[in-house]
Each structure stands twice: as C-alpha cells, then as structure tokens.
Design an enzyme around this catalytic site. Structure first.
Site, PDB file in Angstrom:
ATOM      1  N   LYS A  13       0.830  -1.212   0.000  1.00 52.19           N
ATOM      2  CA  LYS A  13       0.000   0.000   0.000  1.00 52.19           C
ATOM      3  C   LYS A  13       0.867   1.266   0.000  1.00 52.19           C
ATOM      4  CE  LYS A  13      -1.923  -1.199   3.940  1.00 52.19           C
ATOM      5  NZ  LYS A  13      -1.190  -2.453   4.212  1.00 52.19           N
ATOM      6  N   ARG A  88      -9.826   0.515   8.783  1.00 54.84           N
ATOM      7  CA  ARG A  88      -9.399  -0.834   9.168  1.00 54.84           C
ATOM      8  C   ARG A  88     -10.454  -1.581   9.963  1.00 54.84           C
ATOM      9  NH1 ARG A  88      -3.462   0.339   8.972  1.00 54.84           N
ATOM     10  NH2 ARG A  88      -2.296  -1.475   9.594  1.00 54.84           N
ATOM     11  N   ARG A 127      11.744  -4.977   5.219  1.00 58.44           N
ATOM     12  CA  ARG A 127      11.400  -3.587   4.878  1.00 58.44           C
ATOM     13  C   ARG A 127      12.289  -2.583   5.611  1.00 58.44           C
ATOM     14  NH1 ARG A 127       5.257  -1.647   5.354  1.00 58.44           N
ATOM     15  NH2 ARG A 127       5.366  -2.438   7.475  1.00 58.44           N
ATOM     16  N   ARG A 161      11.197  -0.238  11.208  1.00 63.37           N
ATOM     17  CA  ARG A 161      10.138  -0.042  12.201  1.00 63.37           C
ATOM     18  C   ARG A 161      10.248  -1.077  13.315  1.00 63.37           C
ATOM     19  NH1 ARG A 161       4.739   0.379   8.624  1.00 63.37           N
ATOM     20  NH2 ARG A 161       3.973  -0.711  10.464  1.00 63.37           N
ATOM     21  N   ARG A 172      -0.579  -8.555  13.543  1.00 60.51           N
ATOM     22  CA  ARG A 172      -1.164  -7.599  12.597  1.00 60.51           C
ATOM     23  C   ARG A 172      -1.978  -8.311  11.524  1.00 60.51           C
ATOM     24  NH1 ARG A 172       4.356  -4.750  11.536  1.00 60.51           N
ATOM     25  NH2 ARG A 172       3.339  -3.814   9.731  1.00 60.51           N
TER      26      ARG A 172
HETATM   27  P1  ADP Z   1       1.207  -1.624   7.615  1.00 57.97           P
HETATM   28  O1  ADP Z   1       1.401  -0.673   6.484  1.00 57.97           O
HETATM   29  O2  ADP Z   1       2.384  -2.500   7.809  1.00 57.97           O
HETATM   30  O3  ADP Z   1      -0.094  -2.332   7.548  1.00 57.97           O
HETATM   31  P2  ADP Z   1       0.632   0.703   9.251  1.00 57.97           P
HETATM   32  O4  ADP Z   1       1.799   1.607   9.127  1.00 57.97           O
HETATM   33  O5  ADP Z   1      -0.559   0.995   8.420  1.00 57.97           O
HETATM   34  O6  ADP Z   1       1.146  -0.779   8.977  1.00 57.97           O
HETATM   35  O7  ADP Z   1       0.156   0.619  10.757  1.00 57.97           O
HETATM   36  C1  ADP Z   1       1.073   0.392  11.821  1.00 57.97           C
HETATM   37  C2  ADP Z   1       0.293   0.272  13.118  1.00 57.97           C
HETATM   38  O8  ADP Z   1      -0.382   1.513  13.395  1.00 57.97           O
HETATM   39  C3  ADP Z   1      -0.814  -0.778  13.110  1.00 57.97           C
HETATM   40  O9  ADP Z   1      -0.327  -2.070  13.472  1.00 57.97           O
HETATM   41  C4  ADP Z   1      -1.770  -0.221  14.175  1.00 57.97           C
HETATM   42  O10 ADP Z   1      -1.290  -0.440  15.496  1.00 57.97           O
HETATM   43  C5  ADP Z   1      -1.685   1.290  13.926  1.00 57.97           C
HETATM   44  N1  ADP Z   1      -2.684   1.750  12.927  1.00 57.97           N
HETATM   45  C6  ADP Z   1      -2.430   2.310  11.703  1.00 57.97           C
HETATM   46  N2  ADP Z   1      -3.570   2.633  11.077  1.00 57.97           N
HETATM   47  C7  ADP Z   1      -4.584   2.269  11.904  1.00 57.97           C
HETATM   48  C8  ADP Z   1      -6.002   2.320  11.808  1.00 57.97           C
HETATM   49  N3  ADP Z   1      -6.616   2.799  10.710  1.00 57.97           N
HETATM   50  N4  ADP Z   1      -6.721   1.850  12.857  1.00 57.97           N
HETATM   51  C9  ADP Z   1      -6.119   1.368  13.970  1.00 57.97           C
HETATM   52  N5  ADP Z   1      -4.800   1.269  14.116  1.00 57.97           N
HETATM   53  C10 ADP Z   1      -4.022   1.716  13.100  1.00 57.97           C
HETATM   54  P1  ADP Z   2       2.281  -1.810   3.243  1.00 53.81           P
HETATM   55  O1  ADP Z   2       2.274  -0.293   3.179  1.00 53.81           O
HETATM   56  O2  ADP Z   2       1.077  -2.419   2.578  1.00 53.81           O
HETATM   57  O3  ADP Z   2       2.483  -2.348   4.615  1.00 53.81           O
HETATM   58  P2  ADP Z   2       4.851  -1.574   1.803  1.00 53.81           P
HETATM   59  O4  ADP Z   2       4.482  -0.771   0.607  1.00 53.81           O
HETATM   60  O5  ADP Z   2       5.590  -0.895   2.892  1.00 53.81           O
HETATM   61  O6  ADP Z   2       3.513  -2.320   2.381  1.00 53.81           O
HETATM   62  O7  ADP Z   2       5.677  -2.843   1.297  1.00 53.81           O
HETATM   63  C1  ADP Z   2       6.256  -3.766   2.232  1.00 53.81           C
HETATM   64  C2  ADP Z   2       7.664  -4.159   1.743  1.00 53.81           C
HETATM   65  O8  ADP Z   2       7.550  -4.946   0.545  1.00 53.81           O
HETATM   66  C3  ADP Z   2       8.548  -2.962   1.394  1.00 53.81           C
HETATM   67  O9  ADP Z   2       9.875  -3.253   1.806  1.00 53.81           O
HETATM   68  C4  ADP Z   2       8.442  -2.865  -0.131  1.00 53.81           C
HETATM   69  O10 ADP Z   2       9.658  -2.354  -0.707  1.00 53.81           O
HETATM   70  C5  ADP Z   2       8.189  -4.304  -0.548  1.00 53.81           C
HETATM   71  N1  ADP Z   2       7.242  -4.406  -1.685  1.00 53.81           N
HETATM   72  C6  ADP Z   2       6.167  -3.624  -1.942  1.00 53.81           C
HETATM   73  N2  ADP Z   2       5.518  -4.044  -3.053  1.00 53.81           N
HETATM   74  C7  ADP Z   2       6.198  -5.138  -3.499  1.00 53.81           C
HETATM   75  C8  ADP Z   2       6.022  -6.030  -4.618  1.00 53.81           C
HETATM   76  N3  ADP Z   2       5.012  -5.901  -5.486  1.00 53.81           N
HETATM   77  N4  ADP Z   2       6.925  -7.038  -4.749  1.00 53.81           N
HETATM   78  C9  ADP Z   2       7.945  -7.199  -3.853  1.00 53.81           C
HETATM   79  N5  ADP Z   2       8.166  -6.382  -2.797  1.00 53.81           N
HETATM   80  C10 ADP Z   2       7.306  -5.372  -2.614  1.00 53.81           C
END
Ligand code: ADP
Ligand code: ADP
Ligand code: ZN
Length: 215
Positions: A13, A88, A127, A161, A172
């Site tokens: 994302k 979410r 990541r 992170r 998660r």
């Molecule tokens: P990822 O991209 O790996 O899914 P995020 O950066 O979106 O992780 O979120 C990291 C953490 O922040 C989540 O595990 C949760 O604790 C909190 N968080 C982020 N967005 C939300 C949301 N919309 N509702 C509740 N908690 C959230």
């Molecule tokens: P999210 O925001 O959904 O948690 P990220 O965009 O941070 O996910 O992606 C998670 C990890 O996977 C990052 O290190 C990113 O560089 C890698 N990544 C993202 N998209 C792809 C893909 N299509 N193929 C392989 N690796 C990816």
C-alpha cells in the site's frame, strides 16, 4: 479522486501510494505514518498509541478517524486522497463515509491488493526506509541502486520499524483478517472494489492501479 488502498501489512500500500503521489499529485493519508509521527513527537495521541502499535494491535477508531478528519480539513478540495491503512474496521468505514460527506468528497475506488500471506512476513521483515526522505526499500525486492545510498535524496541513513518483526506481523495479520477484511463487502455492495494481484512486480502493480484510475 478519492481512493482506498486495502490489503494486509506488507501488501504494498505505502509503496503504491508514494507512486500515486509522485505521478498525480494526490495526497497519501496513512494513519500508520500519522501515528508514528505522533509517537515521535510524544503527543498525547502518540503516548497512548505506542504500546498498542508495538503489540501489532489496532489503535482506537476515534483516534485514527480524528487524524483523518484533520488531514482532510487541511487539503485543497481538488487534491485527490489516497487512504492508506484506513479504514481498518467497520466503525472506521462508517466514520470515513461521514468524513467524506463533511469534506464534500466521494469515494471513487477501493483497490484491494491481494497477496499470499506466506510472502508477507518476508516483505515486512525485509522492509526499511530512508531516514531522511522516507523512500521505501526492501532487503531483497527493492535495494537502493548504490548500496547504502538513498536513490531519491542521497542520504546514507536508513531505519526499520520496531513493529516489523515476525511476531508482531502475525498479530497484525490476525487483526487484518478479523477486523479489516470484513469491511470489504460494504464496498463490494457499492460496486467500487477492484482486486489486484499484489504478488506481481512493483511496476506491474502500479500499471494495474493506473488502469483502475483511468476506468
Ligand atoms: P502496515 O502498512 O504494515 O499495515 P501501518 O503503518 O498501516 O502498517 O500501521 C502500523 C500500526 O499503526 C498498526 O499495526 C496499528 O497499530 C496502527 N494503525 C495504523 N492505522 C490504523 C487504523 N486505521 N486503525 C487502527 N490502528 C491503526
Ligand atoms: P504496506 O504499506 O502495505 O504495509 P509496503 O508498501 O511498505 O507495504 O511494502 C512492504 C515491503 O515490501 C517494502 O519493503 C516494499 O519495498 C516491498 N514491496 C512492496 N511491493 C512489493 C512487490 N510488489 N513485490 C515485492 N516487494 C514489494
Ligand atoms: Zn532518501
């Protein structure tokens, strides 16, 4: 244009949102990024959220919806919004409907990035981001072109992170399955969901998203 990027942690994302920002001048509204900024600044919200985030659980609906409200209030009416990691839960989906109405916006697309769960742990544990500009990287899938130097800004400082470890990722993912995946039918009923293969290469995923935006 207002779109939601939906998918489990590591689905891509943030990576795709950053490309949409660069290409279309849209604004990325990532509640995860907003919460991490609050934790860093030690605001009341940050102090409350930190332990919850470290466990991989969800922060309260009221907190994240208030963050989104503030962000939408600060945006020009013609700047597109990419909701990344929000909503979410069912309550957040309802709150978003109310916030969009309040800010005279309409939801155009919900894009679900479909990924194989086994791949997510590897994506998350590999990541890292540039400590200066936030550009996202991966140990295996997206290394900087010159080792140790950010492609975008030239910085040599990177960060990981604290919640990107295998144990927290499992929590998660469980949260995603239990609370987030069940909101998709709300948007399915409105006919605005497109499912994209998130296991494809980063460029291919971007191309699929561009096709949705053009449709
Ligand atoms: P990822 O991209 O790996 O899914 P995020 O950066 O979106 O992780 O979120 C990291 C953490 O922040 C989540 O595990 C949760 O604790 C909190 N968080 C982020 N967005 C939300 C949301 N919309 N509702 C509740 N908690 C959230
Ligand atoms: P999210 O925001 O959904 O948690 P990220 O965009 O941070 O996910 O992606 C998670 C990890 O996977 C990052 O290190 C990113 O560089 C890698 N990544 C993202 N998209 C792809 C893909 N299509 N193929 C392989 N690796 C990816
Ligand atoms: Zn950088």
């Amino acid at each position: 244009m207002n779109i939601i990027l939906l998918g489990p942690p590591g689905a891509g994302k943030g990576t795709q949102a950053a490309r949409l920002v660069a290409k279309h001048g849209m604004r990325q509204l990532s509640t995860g990024d907003m919460l991490r900024a609050a934790v860093k600044a030690q605001t009341p919200v940050g102090l409350e959220a930190k332990a919850v985030m470290d466990r991989g659980e969800l922060v309260s609906d009221a907190i994240v919806s208030a963050l989104i409200d503030e962000e939408l209030a600060s945006m020009g009416a013609d700047t597109g919004a990419i909701f990344d990691g929000y909503p979410r839960t069912g309550a957040q989906a309802e709150a978003l409907d109310a916030l969009l109405a309040k800010h005279s916006r309409k939801l155009d697309h919900v894009i679900e990035l479909e990924v194989n769960e086994d791949a997510l742990v590897e994506r998350i544990t590999g990541r890292f981001t540039c400590a200066n500009c936030g550009e996202g990287y991966h140990d295996t899938f997206k290394q900087p072109k010159a080792e140790g130097v950010c492609d975008k800004c030239g910085s040599t400082e990177f960060k990981r992170r604290p919640d990107d470890n295998e144990e927290t990722v499992r929590t998660r993912m469980t949260e995603y399955r239990a609370k987030t995946a069940p909101i998709l039918p709300i948007y399915d009923a409105r006919g605005i969901v497109t499912r994209i293969d998130g296991m494809a290469d980063i460029d291919e995923v971007s191309e699929s998203i561009e096709r949705v935006l053009a449709s």
